[in-house]
Design an enzyme around this catalytic site. Sequence first.
Site, PDB file in Angstrom:
ATOM      1  CB  THR A   1     -82.086  31.731  36.628  1.00 35.31           C
ATOM      2  OG1 THR A   1     -80.145  31.643  37.180  1.00 35.31           O
ATOM      3  CG2 THR A   1     -82.963  32.963  37.369  1.00 35.31           C
TER       4      THR A   1
ATOM      5  CB  ALA B   1     -79.534  26.795  34.796  1.00 34.24           C
ATOM      6  CG  LEU B   2     -84.127  26.028  31.231  1.00 32.42           C
ATOM      7  CD1 LEU B   2     -85.779  25.035  30.601  1.00 32.42           C
ATOM      8  CD2 LEU B   2     -83.559  25.790  29.972  1.00 32.42           C
ATOM      9  CG  HIS B   3     -79.854  31.368  32.795  1.00 28.03           C
ATOM     10  ND1 HIS B   3     -79.052  31.049  34.220  1.00 28.03           N
ATOM     11  CD2 HIS B   3     -78.903  30.888  33.091  1.00 28.03           C
ATOM     12  CE1 HIS B   3     -78.002  30.390  34.476  1.00 28.03           C
ATOM     13  NE2 HIS B   3     -78.063  30.381  33.597  1.00 28.03           N
ATOM     14  CG  ASP B   4     -82.442  34.051  29.342  1.00 30.98           C
ATOM     15  OD1 ASP B   4     -81.894  34.076  28.420  1.00 30.98           O
ATOM     16  OD2 ASP B   4     -82.628  35.293  30.255  1.00 30.98           O
TER      17      ASP B   4
END
Length: 317
Positions: free
Chosen positions: A202, A246-249
């Site tokens: 991520t 950060a586009l984790h999900d």
Amino acid sequence: MTTTDLNSIRPTPILLDCDPGHDDAIALVMAHRSKAIDLLGVTVTCGNAEPEKTVSNTLRILEFIGAQDVPVAAGCVRPLARPLVLGTADGPSGLEGSPYLPQATKTVEPMHAVDFIAKTLREQTEPLRIVATGPLCNLGLFVLKYPELLSKIKDITWMGGVFWRKSEYITPTEFNAFCDPEALKIVLDSGVPITMVGLDVTMKVLVEEPQYREFEKIDTELGRVVLDWLKFYEKLHRNSMGVGGALHDPLALALIIDPTLVKTRPAHIGVDLTGTYTFGATVADYWNERGLPPNAQVCEEVDSDRFFDLLYSLLRD
Ligand code: RIB
Ligand code: CA
């Protein structure tokens, strides 16, 4: 793939367990807008903010994007075995940067998230996929309360954990694991198949200048709201880690639409529960030195460009 092909795909039914949170919010948008997903319901946990805020944010987001028919159930107000330590990336409301999102008229289901998950699973003819993008409080409690229903979960795709990238972090933990490590251990020990979408991948889907230019081209009300979320979210990431948001999900959710975005590897994952400075650390026995069977698929590589192309297409169409 032609539009006909796309429309002929039978959408995958999922439940999404989350703690909105800016990146959770974008995952909700993707789940609602993707033709490949049938969002059966949303369960909410504490994490990025206090539970009343993550619930309120969830209701507002769903109503704003036209998903007011998707049921929402409120869940655990704190981790299973320790006090709630809040995430720090989303501001006091858990969704700073979007003051104009109207208050929701939508209300939560009259049952706890864990009971809502049980009800939903009982209604399915096939085992159900679950995406989790917050601490695993609700799913950990579900495992303890409804062991007889575990076979009705096909798999869990969870944003959480960190393995190789520890050297770049002051603490060896990722927030969702750190917030409720006991819940993570319960889920890992449950035997339910789990894919861990950790910081290793991520932190490679960052919103930097080139991505901002693409988001700015999406000239819709939704595009502008998402851009506002990203601007706030990026500022905190820039100040705390010196990188873009950060586009984790959203990456975890994207794997339901296109699992080829990542490469995964089976491993036995342990989670530290007792370390003073390391509780919540996730440890992968990649080389099987302990002789323990793998209990998770761990994401190792990600095709960041294809991920962003998918995200832009979901916001544009
Ligand atoms: O470590 C990243 C995770 O913590 C994401 O799910 C983010 O929303 C926060 O909950
Ligand atoms: Ca989250």
